[in-house]
Design a protein around this motif. Sequence first.
Motif, PDB file in Angstrom:
ATOM      1  N   LEU A  97       8.857  -6.987   6.391  1.00 33.74           N
ATOM      2  CA  LEU A  97       8.267  -5.662   6.559  1.00 33.74           C
ATOM      3  C   LEU A  97       8.967  -4.883   7.657  1.00 33.74           C
ATOM      4  CD1 LEU A  97       4.398  -6.375   6.473  1.00 33.74           C
ATOM      5  CD2 LEU A  97       5.934  -5.916   4.547  1.00 33.74           C
ATOM      6  N   SER A 154       4.902  -0.868   8.259  1.00 34.13           N
ATOM      7  CA  SER A 154       4.389  -1.914   7.354  1.00 34.13           C
ATOM      8  C   SER A 154       4.873  -1.701   5.919  1.00 34.13           C
ATOM      9  CB  SER A 154       2.863  -2.002   7.381  1.00 34.13           C
ATOM     10  OG  SER A 154       2.438  -2.880   8.407  1.00 34.13           O
ATOM     11  N   ASN A 188       1.875  -8.715   7.494  1.00 34.16           N
ATOM     12  CA  ASN A 188       1.270  -7.491   8.042  1.00 34.16           C
ATOM     13  C   ASN A 188       0.608  -7.756   9.390  1.00 34.16           C
ATOM     14  OD1 ASN A 188       0.755  -4.699   7.771  1.00 34.16           O
ATOM     15  ND2 ASN A 188      -1.349  -5.123   7.141  1.00 34.16           N
ATOM     16  N   THR A 241       1.453  -5.897  12.812  1.00 36.29           N
ATOM     17  CA  THR A 241       0.361  -5.311  13.604  1.00 36.29           C
ATOM     18  C   THR A 241       0.487  -5.712  15.072  1.00 36.29           C
ATOM     19  OG1 THR A 241      -1.134  -5.302  11.694  1.00 36.29           O
ATOM     20  CG2 THR A 241      -2.152  -5.247  13.878  1.00 36.29           C
ATOM     21  N   VAL A 301      -0.061  -1.804   3.647  1.00 36.29           N
ATOM     22  CA  VAL A 301       1.321  -2.114   3.277  1.00 36.29           C
ATOM     23  C   VAL A 301       1.726  -1.262   2.074  1.00 36.29           C
ATOM     24  CG1 VAL A 301       2.886  -3.899   2.444  1.00 36.29           C
ATOM     25  CG2 VAL A 301       1.145  -4.470   4.138  1.00 36.29           C
TER      26      VAL A 301
END
Length: 583
Positions: free
Chosen positions: A271, A276, A448, A452, A462
């Motif tokens: 990612l 994201s 994710n 974060t 996402v």
Amino acid sequence: MHVKKRAKIFIVCTMILLLALIGRLAQIQLIQTESFSKHHINLIEASVKQRTQAIVLDDGRGRFIDRNGDAITNDYYPSLVLFPFLKGMDWPSDKIAAIIGVPERELIRAVEQAKTPFAFGGKYPLKLTELQKDQINALKIPGVFAVYKQVPADERLAEHLIGIVRQNYQLLKERYPEKLKNSLISPDTAIGITGLQRAFDEFLLPEGESKLLYHVDQLGGPLFGLDVKYTAPANPFYPTAIKTTLDKSLQTMVEKELDKIGLKKGGVVLLDVETSDILTLASRPKMNDKNPLAEPGGINTMILPQIPGSIFKIVTAAAAIESNLKVNSRIYDCNLNLYGEKGSERELGLLNFEESFAKSCNYTFAKLAEELMAENPDYMEQYAAKLGLIGRIGWHGDVFHFGNFKQFPEEQTGRIWGDQKDKYVKKAINQTAIGQKEVRLSPLAVANMMATIARGGEKKQVRAVSEVQYKNGTTLFSFPLQNLEGEQLSSHTIDKLQHLLREVVQSGTGVRFNTLPYTVAGKSGTAETGREGFVNKWFAAYFPVEYPKYALVVVDLDVRENEAKTYEIVEKIILNIYQSVNG
């Protein structure tokens, strides 16, 4: 009398037969001309096909491109199209050869061998420049055209994310009854069955083919001279292009590494930390070409919940820090096993909280979980939610008349508990604290979570697609960045988690990555799968630590621990990214 009777019977039978033939003819030519028989054959189209030769330039279905506009499914570029009737003509093949830079004999040989119109160059036609296209068309040679043509991608990338397209009349009828009723689509229209092809199917549906055609006689010669016609849908804005967030070069690199290393089951999610957005998503095993929906290759393992093992200790650590359990002043006996008994498989000695996290001591986190659950039986769900691990992670929201549109229609949400009663059972709490028992998290959600933490605690949905484009490149719809709902961790807790994840690589289970050119922070995980000797082997990371850009998850599923490829894959991906960025 008998003769007259037989004559009457013969006449009646003949009349019945003639009426049946007339009825059948009326059915074919007047009643069911566009949807004949149970196969829904368009007889008008079939009749035209019998007396025409055509080359399809574009099947009308939308295509997928990466974040830079590079083709992922079908490419679309100027190609040289030649018609077979050229073989009976004196045409300036030398001029065409000079423009495109190929030997004249290759052009002549290709035409001589052709029975139908074709794009010069085979499956992947020669790509012309705009100047070459204009120069060829300026010559106005009958049967020679330089036109934009749809070309299949030279390799199949991100097949589980992109999904598959198939003909399925029953499903077509369920999704688009009005379009079928009004003949806006034909019964043999292919539709998206899985992945983004399914999610964006209504944007991708063809409005008709674009093609060059001419009519032929019985011998295949031109029926009406050398007049070639161009047909295309009336709407100049279609077909659309779905602009994904993928980076084609990274996707290609990751898939090659997975195949080279030999990952059998599992995959990779990469990612962009800031947004994201998915840069790369690869699932293994690959799809079976003959039966792509068949398991296990038909499953996108990256969006399905898996047993995470010690990856889940990040949640327990976050709860302990934010709940002020005074973890920094305590020492834990990591020679004890998960349940506080002697005989641990990994005797790590006396460790503090940071050391326990870095070396992944089960006892420490089982003990912390007991204390946290005594104060708040819902802590695990609450902190998993604060880290964006449970609930729908993929982009969802309203798009035009689509209520709650989902970019990942097959995504399944994670869970912590299978039975709420387990919240009050010590051994169940111990197992859950280290990501066993009923804990299930998708690799996408774990990636994710790392993004974060890396960006300071802000939770985002996402994205796999950033926008839908018209044929001319203008935007039909743009998917905005959207936050996940719910509370976030405090900045103090995020800072502490960042420090803990860095320690894993500097002195703990991820020390192998400490020599990479990028500084890495991450967490390992080894989850028992229920099959003796088999585990899910994880590593979740973000990098570079100083200015986080990438969040990465690699998981080797249901593998013998000594055969796991996880760490090797992580290492290869990070090295390749560094080399591509720094030359």
